[in-house]
Structure formats: C-alpha cells, structure tokens
Design a protein around this motif. Sequence first.
Motif, PDB file in Angstrom:
ATOM      1  N   ASP A 268       1.000  -1.271  -0.137  1.00  0.00           N
ATOM      2  CA  ASP A 268      -0.139  -0.031  -0.153  1.00  0.00           C
ATOM      3  C   ASP A 268       1.003   1.234  -0.102  1.00  0.00           C
ATOM      4  OD1 ASP A 268      -2.108  -1.537   0.025  1.00  0.00           O
ATOM      5  OD2 ASP A 268      -2.444  -1.728   2.067  1.00  0.00           O
ATOM      6  N   VAL A 269       2.063   1.102   0.715  1.00  0.00           N
ATOM      7  CA  VAL A 269       2.725   2.366   0.654  1.00  0.00           C
ATOM      8  C   VAL A 269       3.412   2.627  -0.491  1.00  0.00           C
ATOM      9  CG1 VAL A 269       4.895   3.377   1.855  1.00  0.00           C
ATOM     10  CG2 VAL A 269       3.216   2.207   3.140  1.00  0.00           C
ATOM     11  N   THR A 270       3.700   1.418  -0.994  1.00  0.00           N
ATOM     12  CA  THR A 270       4.535   1.706  -2.473  1.00  0.00           C
ATOM     13  C   THR A 270       3.496   2.108  -3.361  1.00  0.00           C
ATOM     14  OG1 THR A 270       6.076  -0.488  -1.772  1.00  0.00           O
ATOM     15  CG2 THR A 270       5.867   0.250  -4.079  1.00  0.00           C
ATOM     16  N   GLN A 271       2.268   1.852  -3.486  1.00  0.00           N
ATOM     17  CA  GLN A 271       1.391   2.110  -4.408  1.00  0.00           C
ATOM     18  C   GLN A 271       1.048   3.451  -4.173  1.00  0.00           C
ATOM     19  OE1 GLN A 271       0.294   0.202  -7.053  1.00  0.00           O
ATOM     20  NE2 GLN A 271      -1.008   2.038  -7.787  1.00  0.00           N
ATOM     21  N   ALA A 272       1.068   4.254  -2.954  1.00  0.00           N
ATOM     22  CA  ALA A 272       0.879   5.428  -2.681  1.00  0.00           C
ATOM     23  C   ALA A 272       1.998   6.361  -2.896  1.00  0.00           C
ATOM     24  CB  ALA A 272       0.599   5.809  -1.405  1.00  0.00           C
ATOM     25  N   GLU A 273       3.115   6.037  -3.104  1.00  0.00           N
ATOM     26  CA  GLU A 273       4.570   6.646  -3.685  1.00  0.00           C
ATOM     27  C   GLU A 273       4.344   6.653  -5.075  1.00  0.00           C
ATOM     28  OE1 GLU A 273       7.649   4.782  -1.787  1.00  0.00           O
ATOM     29  OE2 GLU A 273       7.420   5.678   0.173  1.00  0.00           O
ATOM     30  N   GLN A 274       3.873   5.475  -5.549  1.00  0.00           N
ATOM     31  CA  GLN A 274       3.948   5.451  -7.113  1.00  0.00           C
ATOM     32  C   GLN A 274       2.992   6.623  -7.645  1.00  0.00           C
ATOM     33  OE1 GLN A 274       3.230   1.349  -8.322  1.00  0.00           O
ATOM     34  NE2 GLN A 274       5.517   0.882  -7.741  1.00  0.00           N
ATOM     35  N   ASP A 275       1.605   6.565  -6.996  1.00  0.00           N
ATOM     36  CA  ASP A 275       0.572   7.519  -7.481  1.00  0.00           C
ATOM     37  C   ASP A 275       1.009   8.860  -7.235  1.00  0.00           C
ATOM     38  OD1 ASP A 275      -0.870   5.290  -7.934  1.00  0.00           O
ATOM     39  OD2 ASP A 275      -2.013   5.741  -5.970  1.00  0.00           O
ATOM     40  N   LYS A 276       2.056   9.193  -6.186  1.00  0.00           N
ATOM     41  CA  LYS A 276       2.524  10.537  -5.901  1.00  0.00           C
ATOM     42  C   LYS A 276       3.341  10.792  -7.112  1.00  0.00           C
ATOM     43  CE  LYS A 276       5.154  13.046  -2.785  1.00  0.00           C
ATOM     44  NZ  LYS A 276       6.093  13.159  -1.461  1.00  0.00           N
ATOM     45  N   LYS A 277       4.301   9.895  -7.589  1.00  0.00           N
ATOM     46  CA  LYS A 277       5.185  10.220  -8.332  1.00  0.00           C
ATOM     47  C   LYS A 277       4.407  10.671  -9.838  1.00  0.00           C
ATOM     48  CE  LYS A 277       9.027   7.861  -6.311  1.00  0.00           C
ATOM     49  NZ  LYS A 277       9.941   6.704  -6.717  1.00  0.00           N
ATOM     50  N   ARG A 278       3.597   9.630 -10.318  1.00  0.00           N
ATOM     51  CA  ARG A 278       2.764   9.843 -11.317  1.00  0.00           C
ATOM     52  C   ARG A 278       2.118  11.149 -11.409  1.00  0.00           C
ATOM     53  NH1 ARG A 278      -2.476   9.051 -12.203  1.00  0.00           N
ATOM     54  NH2 ARG A 278      -2.789   8.204 -10.192  1.00  0.00           N
TER      55      ARG A 278
END
Length: 421
Positions: A268-278
């Motif tokens: 979940d944390v990794t997905q949130a970081e990827q969404d932020k970068k996107r």
Amino acid sequence: MSLNDPQWGRGSGSGDGGNGQRPPRRPSDQDGPPDLEELWRELNRRLGGFFGGGPGRGGGGDGSELWRAGLGVSAVLAAIVIIWMSTGFYIVQAGQVAVVTTFGRYDSSTDPGFRWRAPWPIQSHEIVDVFSQRQIEIGTKARGQDRLREALMLTDDENIVDVQFKVQYRIKPPPDGPRDFVFGSRFSSDGDPVSVVQETAESAMREVVGRRKMDQVLSGEATKQQINDDVRAKMQEMLDNYVTGVMVTEVSIQNVQPPEQVQPAFNDVTQAEQDKKRQVNEGNAYANDVVPRARGMAARLIQEAEGYRTKTVETAQGDAARFRQVLAEYLKAPAVTRERLYLDTMQQIFASTTKILVDTKSTSPLLYLPLDKLLQQAAGDRGLRAGSGSSLSGAAPSGRDGTGAELRGPGATGDRDRESR
C-alpha cells in the motif's frame, strides 16, 4: 601345551614325554572351543607345504616346523606391505589438483596424471577442482528451514528486509589456491571449506545492508548492482584475510522484499508513492506544456507593442516633418499652397467615395462612364488610403479614371485659364 609355555617349540619337554611326538588331538565330538595350538600347527604345516622344505627337511622335528612358520609369516607380512604400499597410488583428473599432506602438514600439490604418495597414515591427499565455477544460494527457498535465518537482515533505519542472493566463486590458481582452500576450512564451524564462503557471504551482505536505509535497499536495479559490487569486494577482502584460496566472481541479488508479515502494508505504501510520483509527473508535463506557450504569447505581445510604439513614433515624426515642410512652402507662396492642400484633400475624399461629379456645362450630356471600373478602383484606393496622398513637391494629380477620361470638379475651367495666363 600353552603358547605361553617356555618349552613350546623345543625338541623335548614335559608336555610330550620328550619323544617329539605330537600330543593327541582333542576328539571332535568333545564340547568346547578349538585348540589354538592345534590350529597354529595346522597353519604352519600348510604354509610349509606351500613354500617347500627347509632346514631339517625329511628329518622331521620342531626345527623344520618353526622354519616353515617363519617363512609363512614373512610371506604374509610381505603381501600386507605390498597391499599397503599400493594404496598410495591415485589418479588426478584434468582440471584438478591433488594436495598431498605428510602427517597432516602440507607437502606438495600434484598436477593431473597417475601419481603415488606414501600410504596412510604417513601421507594423504585431497582432490580439488580448480577450474569449475561453484555457486551457493543464501536466503532462497532451496535453503529450507534455514532460509529466514539467513535472509532476514537489519537496515540502518532499524527495519527488516528479506534478501535472497547467490554467490559464484572458484578456487584460485595452483599451487597456493588449492592448498589454502583445503586448509582454510579451519575457520568454519563444521570444517567445510564451502561453509567458509557461505558464512563470509552472509556476514558481508549484513554489513552492506546495515549501512543503508530500507528505501535504498528496495530501490531500483542501480542500487542493487552497487550492493552486489560492495558485497563482492567485502567478501574477497575477508576471504583473503582468512587465506581460503577462494576467488569471488559474482554476487547477484535475486529478490529483496519486506518480511511476509508486513508485505500487504508495504505494498500500500509503495502504491501511494507511485501515485504521488505519477501525479507529480503529470503536473510537470502540464506545466511544461502551458508555461512555454504563455511565455511565447507574452513575448509576441511585447514585440507587437514594441512595433506599434515604433510605428506610432515614426509616423508622428514623419507627420511633424511633413508639416514643417508644408509650413516652409506656405510661407513662400500662401495661395498656391492653400490650393494644393485643397486639391490633395479633395483627392483623398473622392478616392474613398462612390459618388461621381460631372460638369455638364463644359461637356456633352451623353457621356459614357465605366461605372464598374470606377467602383473597383474606389474599393482598391480605400484599402491604400494611407499611401495615396501625393507630396507637395510633385506634380498635381491628373484626375483621370480607369478609361483615361479626365475628371474635373467645379473650378477646373478656372484652373485651366490660370495656367494659360
């Protein structure tokens, strides 16, 4: 007679009455263990018959019997020695080196071929493959129950990561490589040279991972390659200090992940970081699209304003210069200047109008006028109104239309009369 009897083997004794005869055999049906003396004599007789007679041959007696016994024992011992010496032969295959030790101390290293050494326990040898590439896995599923103990490592920010990696190594070239590989096992817990490499790899990986934060360990391929290089260099340094004769060729991280117990939360944390970068990338892309266009539009407006300012200033300066020229001419001839100004003004007015003035007094009432041509000329002159004025120093306008007919307004006759005068 017992074997411990000092009279055993002599020609006379109390056991047989001094006549040299053999004591009677024990009956076969009598219970009890076999007579050792009888077995010994039987062995001596057989050996004597096999190797032939000796001193006292044909005369009988215990002397001949002892000679045969000694000869048989010597033959047995010689056979044993030959068999024992033959155990020193060994074969070294291609790509292998044999490390020979004398009473446990290094003696020499032998090349491939048919070799011989002193038999055990004087000398012994161990075959070492020096050309094959070896590999060990640490923290992988193939390790079984020891997997988690090897794979779980602590990072610099006190987080735990699951690291699975492989190590490829080979033995250094002879003679030092095989010798050090055989004797380097003294540093391992179980005396196995492979255990030295495994324990060294695990220690080096823990040291390298412990100097980095969890995000750095779990990041991209570039960071993994850097970790691989650092672990390989650290392993080689430690193995050289231990004098193991091992050369590490490659360290490859197979997988790095958080422990299985916290894997969903970490995803979940990794997905949130990827969404932020996107989203940040999308915002930067939009800014890169809008900002240059806005800057271009601003630059264009600035250039248009600069051009308008330049045009306005130059037009004003030109009008002022023309007015000064007209003023100078007006001071010289006021009447002529006024008339020329009147004609120029009327020319500009008539050029942008569709009305036609005809002097019916001086011309015939039947006059052909190309109205379509006049209208087209008037439309073209209306678009070029700014540049249609003539200078005061030039000739007066002829006032002709597109057909060559000369148009004159009221007072044209008077102008002609003044010119004739």
